[in-house]
Enzyme design. Structure first.
Site, PDB file in Angstrom:
ATOM      1  N   GLN A  14       0.831  -0.948  -0.007  1.00  0.00           N
ATOM      2  CA  GLN A  14      -0.112  -0.166   0.028  1.00  0.00           C
ATOM      3  C   GLN A  14       0.778   1.363  -0.036  1.00  0.00           C
ATOM      4  O   GLN A  14       0.462   2.133  -0.735  1.00  0.00           O
ATOM      5  CB  GLN A  14      -0.943  -0.072   1.251  1.00  0.00           C
ATOM      6  CG  GLN A  14      -1.847  -1.078   1.086  1.00  0.00           C
ATOM      7  CD  GLN A  14      -2.904  -1.243   2.383  1.00  0.00           C
ATOM      8  OE1 GLN A  14      -2.665  -0.624   3.420  1.00  0.00           O
ATOM      9  NE2 GLN A  14      -3.762  -2.005   2.260  1.00  0.00           N
ATOM     10  N   ASP A  23      -1.703 -11.570   4.584  1.00  0.00           N
ATOM     11  CA  ASP A  23      -3.351 -11.652   5.021  1.00  0.00           C
ATOM     12  C   ASP A  23      -3.386 -13.106   5.086  1.00  0.00           C
ATOM     13  O   ASP A  23      -4.748 -13.175   5.615  1.00  0.00           O
ATOM     14  CB  ASP A  23      -3.982 -11.134   3.660  1.00  0.00           C
ATOM     15  CG  ASP A  23      -3.820  -9.493   3.378  1.00  0.00           C
ATOM     16  OD1 ASP A  23      -3.493  -9.232   4.434  1.00  0.00           O
ATOM     17  OD2 ASP A  23      -4.039  -9.200   2.202  1.00  0.00           O
TER      18      ASP A  23
HETATM   19  C1  S3P Z   1      -2.871  -4.602   0.208  1.00  0.00           C
HETATM   20  C2  S3P Z   1      -1.565  -4.769   0.966  1.00  0.00           C
HETATM   21  C3  S3P Z   1      -1.239  -5.327   2.056  1.00  0.00           C
HETATM   22  C4  S3P Z   1      -2.505  -6.166   2.448  1.00  0.00           C
HETATM   23  C5  S3P Z   1      -3.808  -5.878   2.200  1.00  0.00           C
HETATM   24  C6  S3P Z   1      -4.050  -5.441   0.572  1.00  0.00           C
HETATM   25  C7  S3P Z   1      -2.905  -4.085  -1.181  1.00  0.00           C
HETATM   26  O1  S3P Z   1      -1.304  -4.155   2.989  1.00  0.00           O
HETATM   27  O2  S3P Z   1      -2.530  -6.630   3.979  1.00  0.00           O
HETATM   28  O3  S3P Z   1      -4.734  -6.581   2.612  1.00  0.00           O
HETATM   29  O4  S3P Z   1      -3.933  -4.252  -1.742  1.00  0.00           O
HETATM   30  O5  S3P Z   1      -1.720  -3.311  -1.569  1.00  0.00           O
HETATM   31  P1  S3P Z   1      -0.093  -3.690   3.451  1.00  0.00           P
HETATM   32  O6  S3P Z   1       0.468  -3.003   2.271  1.00  0.00           O
HETATM   33  O7  S3P Z   1      -0.169  -2.515   4.484  1.00  0.00           O
HETATM   34  O8  S3P Z   1       0.976  -4.720   4.021  1.00  0.00           O
END
Ligand code: S3P
Length: 430
Positions: free
Chosen positions: A170, A317
């Site tokens: 993210q 996840d």
């Molecule tokens: C996601 C990244 C992950 C994941 C989330 C979805 C994404 O989070 O846990 O369910 O779509 O980029 P983080 O980037 O905070 O690890």
């Protein structure tokens, strides 16, 4: 809030299609909105989180139409075609929505306010605000720039070299989005590799993206062209069926058309180490993502494992469901280096520690992980989801091997990523 009652299963058998991938569904709407022309997205995930993304982009002036169930058209207006939202953008429960679009809005010349539900309002935003500020973004947030709501006044951005303190797709994607608006080339380096759907999809749209080891570079001001995307089934949703088939005796399930991008499938490596034999068949590619069918049957026995380090982001996840698998393995499973679990939709370390203990499992909690004693006969009873979709679905799988009846409170949150989960699970019962 909906309560679901589950009892011990006699076997899970048949063929199942998990819902479309959540991460890819979000990105398809976001990037198609920034591209020029009409994109079609097939097999879009009609669940609460990606629908928050559609709502956000409609508020930003992008025409988005559902032409058939799960088939969406997006009339992209180019990088500079978004318009100032008339109202606050409500991202619901979706961390991906709020964090990714912060990067985009930082480069757009208008005011936007982003908020979400009570869970999202407690999730850390400094991780995106810090790099965006380094790029020159004008952005403030509640609690000393830490939590939503966020206020963003778009401004000229400059390219930066940013080393991320934590692996996070993210955060990486947020900085890439801002990098599209910056002068020059922005480079982001992660401590470990996180999911790479952003890099794949933006490259397919013509963005200047280069990946080298743990770094991604993005050139500013590209012209993105529209693309048609077919979304694969979500590995993270398939994980509940994989675990169900392994744990429930007399099971055999074929899970169809699942995304097996290596940045997502760390659970398969862990399960191989645990001694599970899972077949991957019919490997192919759709829309730049590898997919396959996963065939999985009851495991004779599973071995405890130690998990830490580079593999953690590739199963970030899947830890809640892995905790359930660990409760049935021979020995003590040790999970470390997973402190990010504390800032997901719930504190997933704490939630799993409390709920496993209710089911009769001995656990020890650590700041960055948990130890789980295996070979435990689970006892059904009342359990709690904490409003977290992945906790709800993990406890549902535990219920299938527990004595008596398990009553899952606050079960409807499964809709965040997997509408119809309980019905699909029931459909596999023999
Ligand atoms: C996601 C990244 C992950 C994941 C989330 C979805 C994404 O989070 O846990 O369910 O779509 O980029 P983080 O980037 O905070 O690890």
């Amino acid at each position: 809030m909906k309560t679901v009652e589950l009892t011990k299963s006699k076997g899970l058998r048949g063929e199942v299609s998990p819902p479309p991938d959540k991460s890819i569904s979000h990105r398809s709407i976001m990037f198609a909105s920034m591209a020029e022309g009409k994109s079609i997205v097939r097999n879009f995930l009609r669940a609460e989180d990606p629908l928050s993304t559609i709502r956000a982009f409609r508020t930003l002036g992008i025409p988005i139409t559902e032409v058939a169930t799960g088939e969406i058209t997006i009339e992209g207006k180019g990088l500079n075609g978004l318009t100032e939202p008339f109202d606050v953008i409500d991202c619901g429960n979706s961390g991906t929505t709020i964090r990714l679009i912060s990067g985009l809005l930082a480069g757009n010349p208008f005011l936007s306010i982003l908020t979400g539900d009570d869970s999202l309002k407690q999730r850390p935003m400094a991780r995106v605000i810090n790099p965006l500020k380094q790029m020159g973004a004008l952005i403030s947030a509640r609690g000393g720039d830490k939590y939503p709501p966020l206020a963003i006044k778009g401004s000229a951005l400059k390219a930066i070299d940013y080393t991320m303190p934590i692996a996070s797709a993210q955060v990486k994607s947020c900085v890439i989005m801002a990098g599209l608006y910056a002068d020059g080339t922005t480079t982001i380096t992660e401590p470990q590799r996180s999911r790479d759907h952003t890099e794949r999809m933006l490259s397919a749209m013509g963005a200047g993206i280069k990946v080298q080891d743990l770094s991604v570079s993005v050139k500013g001001n590209p012209k993105l062209h529209a693309v048609d995307v077919t979304v694969p089934a979500d590995f993270s949703s398939a994980a509940f069926f994989i675990a169900g088939a392994l744990l429930v005796p007399n099971s055999e399930i074929v899970i169809k058309d699942v995304g097996i991008n290596q940045t997502r499938t760390g659970l398969l490596n862990v399960l191989a180490d645990m001694g599970a034999s899972i077949k991957i068949e019919n490997m192919r590619e759709i829309s730049g993502e590898p997919i396959a069918d996963i065939i999985c049957s009851s495991a004779e026995r599973l071995k405890a494992v130690k998990i830490a380090g580079d593999i953690v982001p590739s199963l970030i996840d899947e830890f809640p469901i892995l905790c359930i698998l660990a409760s049935q393995a021979d020995g003590v499973t040790e999970i470390r280096g997973a402190q990010e679990l504390r800032v997901k939709e719930s504190d997933r370390i704490k939630a799993m520690a409390i709920e496993l203990a209710k089911l009769g499992v001995e656990v020890r909690e650590y700041p960055d992980g948990i130890d789980i004693n295996g070979n435990t006969n689970l006892k059904g009873g009342p359990v709690e989801s904490y409003g977290d979709h992945r906790i709800a679905m993990s406890l549902s799988i535990a219920a299938l091997i527990a004595q008596g009846t398990t009553v899952l409170n606050n079960a409807s949150c499964a809709d965040i990523s997997f509408p119809g989960f309980y019905e699909k699970l029931k459909g596999l019962e023999t």
